[in-house]
Design a protein around this motif. Structure first.
Motif: not given
Length: 102
Positions: A19-39
């Motif tokens: 469960x912790x790994x899934x949460x980390x994966x989702x938060x990482x995806x959302x954080x990187x998505x924001x960075x890619x869009x801003x870039x």
């Protein structure tokens, strides 16, 4: 000398870790998505060059992350609504449910 493994305790530990790994994966995806869009917004030419050098599966992932980041910025970003911190999303929900409550 034998080692006994408590299967119930092991199963509970594995469930918590997964469960912790899934949460980390989702938060990482959302954080990187924001960075890619801003870039892509701030450096469109460099983004296009980098995008074109990706493989076909990489392009699919980059496109989906960019779209996710775009949605995030609309919902959570500073430009999301009227005035200071207002949100069109929440204003629309209030309009829909506000008439029912009165």
């Amino acid at each position: 000398m034998t080692i006994e493994i408590d299967e119930k305790k092991l199963l509970e530990t594995v469930k918590k870790i997964s469960i912790i790994l899934v949460i980390i994966a989702v938060l990482t995806f959302l954080g990187l998505s924001s960075k890619i869009f801003n870039f892509s917004v701030n450096n469109p030419l460099e983004y296009e060059i980098n995008y074109n050098s990706l493989s076909t599966p990489g392009k699919g992932v980059a496109t989906s992350m960019k779209k996710t980041g775009e949605v995030e910025s609309k919902v959570l970003g500073p430009q999301r609504g009227r005035g200071k911190g207002g949100s069109k999303f929440f204003d629309e929900i209030e309009k829909i449910h506000g008439s029912d409550a009165r």
